[in-house]
Design a protein around this motif. Structure first.
Motif, PDB file in Angstrom:
ATOM      1  N   GLY A  64       1.509   5.154   1.680  1.00 19.74           N
ATOM      2  CA  GLY A  64       0.908   5.724   0.652  1.00 19.74           C
ATOM      3  C   GLY A  64      -0.638   6.195   1.021  1.00 19.74           C
ATOM      4  O   GLY A  64      -1.180   5.539   2.036  1.00 19.74           O
ATOM      5  N   PRO A  65      -1.244   6.896   0.070  1.00 25.13           N
ATOM      6  CA  PRO A  65      -2.551   7.384   0.346  1.00 25.13           C
ATOM      7  C   PRO A  65      -3.638   6.125   0.200  1.00 25.13           C
ATOM      8  O   PRO A  65      -2.969   5.291  -0.121  1.00 25.13           O
ATOM      9  CB  PRO A  65      -2.656   8.360  -0.954  1.00 25.13           C
ATOM     10  N   PRO A  66      -4.812   6.513   0.612  1.00 25.74           N
ATOM     11  CA  PRO A  66      -5.697   5.489   0.445  1.00 25.74           C
ATOM     12  C   PRO A  66      -6.118   4.940  -1.052  1.00 25.74           C
ATOM     13  O   PRO A  66      -5.744   5.808  -1.988  1.00 25.74           O
ATOM     14  CB  PRO A  66      -7.222   6.072   1.085  1.00 25.74           C
ATOM     15  N   GLY A  67      -6.071   3.696  -1.113  1.00 22.46           N
ATOM     16  CA  GLY A  67      -6.760   3.582  -2.409  1.00 22.46           C
ATOM     17  C   GLY A  67      -5.581   3.207  -3.631  1.00 22.46           C
ATOM     18  O   GLY A  67      -5.600   3.529  -4.795  1.00 22.46           O
ATOM     19  N   THR A  68      -4.243   2.969  -2.978  1.00 24.22           N
ATOM     20  CA  THR A  68      -2.934   2.993  -3.690  1.00 24.22           C
ATOM     21  C   THR A  68      -2.519   1.401  -4.000  1.00 24.22           C
ATOM     22  O   THR A  68      -1.442   1.204  -4.965  1.00 24.22           O
ATOM     23  CB  THR A  68      -2.139   3.937  -3.504  1.00 24.22           C
ATOM     24  N   GLY A  69      -2.978   0.413  -3.540  1.00 28.37           N
ATOM     25  CA  GLY A  69      -2.927  -0.878  -3.610  1.00 28.37           C
ATOM     26  C   GLY A  69      -1.690  -1.457  -2.352  1.00 28.37           C
ATOM     27  O   GLY A  69      -1.215  -2.506  -2.674  1.00 28.37           O
ATOM     28  N   LYS A  70      -1.779  -0.883  -1.313  1.00 26.53           N
ATOM     29  CA  LYS A  70      -0.920  -1.558  -0.246  1.00 26.53           C
ATOM     30  C   LYS A  70      -1.585  -2.878   0.307  1.00 26.53           C
ATOM     31  O   LYS A  70      -0.712  -3.790   0.213  1.00 26.53           O
ATOM     32  CB  LYS A  70      -1.316  -0.342   0.902  1.00 26.53           C
ATOM     33  N   THR A  71      -2.475  -3.264   0.291  1.00 27.78           N
ATOM     34  CA  THR A  71      -3.254  -4.423   0.764  1.00 27.78           C
ATOM     35  C   THR A  71      -2.877  -5.436  -0.599  1.00 27.78           C
ATOM     36  O   THR A  71      -2.296  -6.651  -0.165  1.00 27.78           O
ATOM     37  CB  THR A  71      -4.636  -4.240   0.958  1.00 27.78           C
TER      38      THR A  71
END
Length: 442
Positions: A64-71
């Motif tokens: 997904g794009p940056p800043g979407t909650g992956k971490t």
């Protein structure tokens, strides 16, 4: 509750983040249900929600794009199913770091503790390094959770992809970003913005939650409105904050998505959408000559002889841009784009080229009929080269109706014009010549 905000895996006795930690970190969700914008994955019916409910995780790639909650999702997953959390970054880690992580996971497995290995920016590992994960994933030493902003189909090994489920995180929409600002205001107080400026701030984030919270933190730190000046309107916000440039890597998936959208909008005769995607690419820094090359391609592939001026317009736009430069020459590119989108469409020439190339490969080196082969020497004329050739401009009607096909090959019909644009006139000519040919050939 375990400390889900810690840099390392939650451990007893660890302190929570300091009060001066970045706002985005202080607002990191404490449970999967608090992750905004990804309910299609984290909800009860989502892939992650179902795995957590079953208490068993499979390896996965979060795309997904940056800043979407992956971490955040990766950390919360480990806690939700009672797994040990180990994190590495492909930007900062090498082979030695991976070996250390795998060794620690082996030791934990011997003690009965499963390990979730989170690999941030996993696409930055080369193919050999990605292969190094396979034996540890296969024997269950680690459950791999990789995070990437790039298309896994292009960036990850097929062997690794076959062992992991790809889960797609959505770009955060305005509602999800608004929820993040609500959480920020609950913690820090109201933002010094008018309602329209708040909407502008959300729009400027371009779907990136971390960026949005960093911008909000900048506003809080500047103490705007404290001096009695009142909240910022959109114009004031624009002067205070630098607007974020849209995410666009010219050699990555975003590039191909936008050029595909531009091409299909032109093909679909929607000049408004075509201009939008052209602008998206130009504003993001795309090379104008690349776009001009693609427009030329559209002119010959999707329009062809339905409007022969389409190609002329594109080549003229290329000359105008090279003559004027930016920004003046960009108008010529936009004009060519509009012309193509509003032109009649035909792929008759495109199909004809493909079919003719296919025939050429299949028929090999068939000799043309003797009447149209060159006869530069007396010997060649004596043996029949060029015999019976008719010079069409001197023939009645300017059309001889002669045979131009090899003797071993039936005449083919590659080009079939459509009843649109200039090709309607071409079709009339072909029908007329076919009639004459039948008459002349008896």
């Amino acid at each position: 509750m375990p400390d889900l905000f810690a840099e390392d895996p939650p451990q007893p006795g660890r302190e929570r983040l300091r009060e001066d930690a970045p706002l985005a970190d202080r607002l990191r969700p404490r449970a999967l249900g608090e992750v905004v914008g990804q309910e299609h994955l984290t909800g009860p019916e989502g892939a992650i929600g179902r795995m957590v409910a079953a208490g068993k995780l499979s390896s996965m790639i979060l795309w997904g794009p940056p800043g979407t909650g992956k971490t955040s999702i990766a950390r919360l997953l480990a806690d939700a199913v009672g797994m040990r959390f180990e994190a590495v970054s492909a930007v900062f880690s090498g082979v030695a770091d991976l070996k250390k992580a795998f060794a620690a996971a082996d030791r934990a497995a011997e003690a009965g503790q499963r390990t979730l290995l989170f690999v941030d920016e996993i696409h930055r590992f080369n193919r050999a390094q990605q292969d190094g994960f396979l034996p540890f994933v296969e024997r269950g030493t680690v459950t791999l959770v990789g995070a990437t902003t790039e298309n896994p189909s292009f960036e990850l090994n097929a062997a690794l992809l076959s062992r992991a489920q790809v889960l797609i995180l959505h770009r955060l929409d305005a509602a999800a970003l608004g929820q993040l600002l609500d959480k920020a205001e609950e913690l820090e107080g109201p933002l010094p913005l008018t309602d329209t400026a708040r909407e502008a701030l959300v729009a400027s984030a371009d779907g990136d939650g971390r960026f949005l919270l960093n911008q909000a933190e900048t506003l809080y730190a500047a103490q705007i409105g404290v001096d009695g000046s009142g909240p910022l309107d959109p114009e004031g916000l624009g002067k205070f904050l630098q607007r974020r440039v849209a995410v666009y890597d010219k050699d990555r998936e975003g590039h191909y998505n936008l050029i595909s959208a531009l091409h299909k909008s032109v093909r679909g005769s929607d000049p408004q959408a075509a201009l939008y995607y052209l602008a998206r690419m130009m504003v993001a820094g795309e090379e104008p000559l690349y776009l001009l090359r693609r427009l030329v391609r559209m002119a010959v592939e999707d329009i062809g002889l339905a409007d022969p001026n389409a190609l002329t317009q594109c080549l003229a736009a290329k000359d105008a841009y090279e003559f004027l430069g930016s920004p003046e020459g960009e108008l010529a590119i936009a004009q060519a784009c509009i012309y193509l989108a509003t032109a009649p469409k035909s792929v008759a020439a495109y199909k004809a080229q493909k079919a003719a190339w296919r025939s050429a490969k299949e028929t090999g080196s068939l000799m043309p009929p003797m009447n149209i082969v060159n006869a530069p020497t007396k010997l060649m004329k004596d043996v029949g080269y060029g015999k019976g050739y008719q010079y069409d401009p001197d023939v009645a009607d300017g059309f001889s109706g002669a045979n131009y096909w090899p003797d071993e090959m039936e005449p083919q019909t590659y080009y079939q014009p459509v009843e649109r644009g200039f090709e309607r006139e071409i079709a009339k000519r072909l029908d007329y010549w076919d009639k004459l040919r039948r008459e002349k050939q008896g």
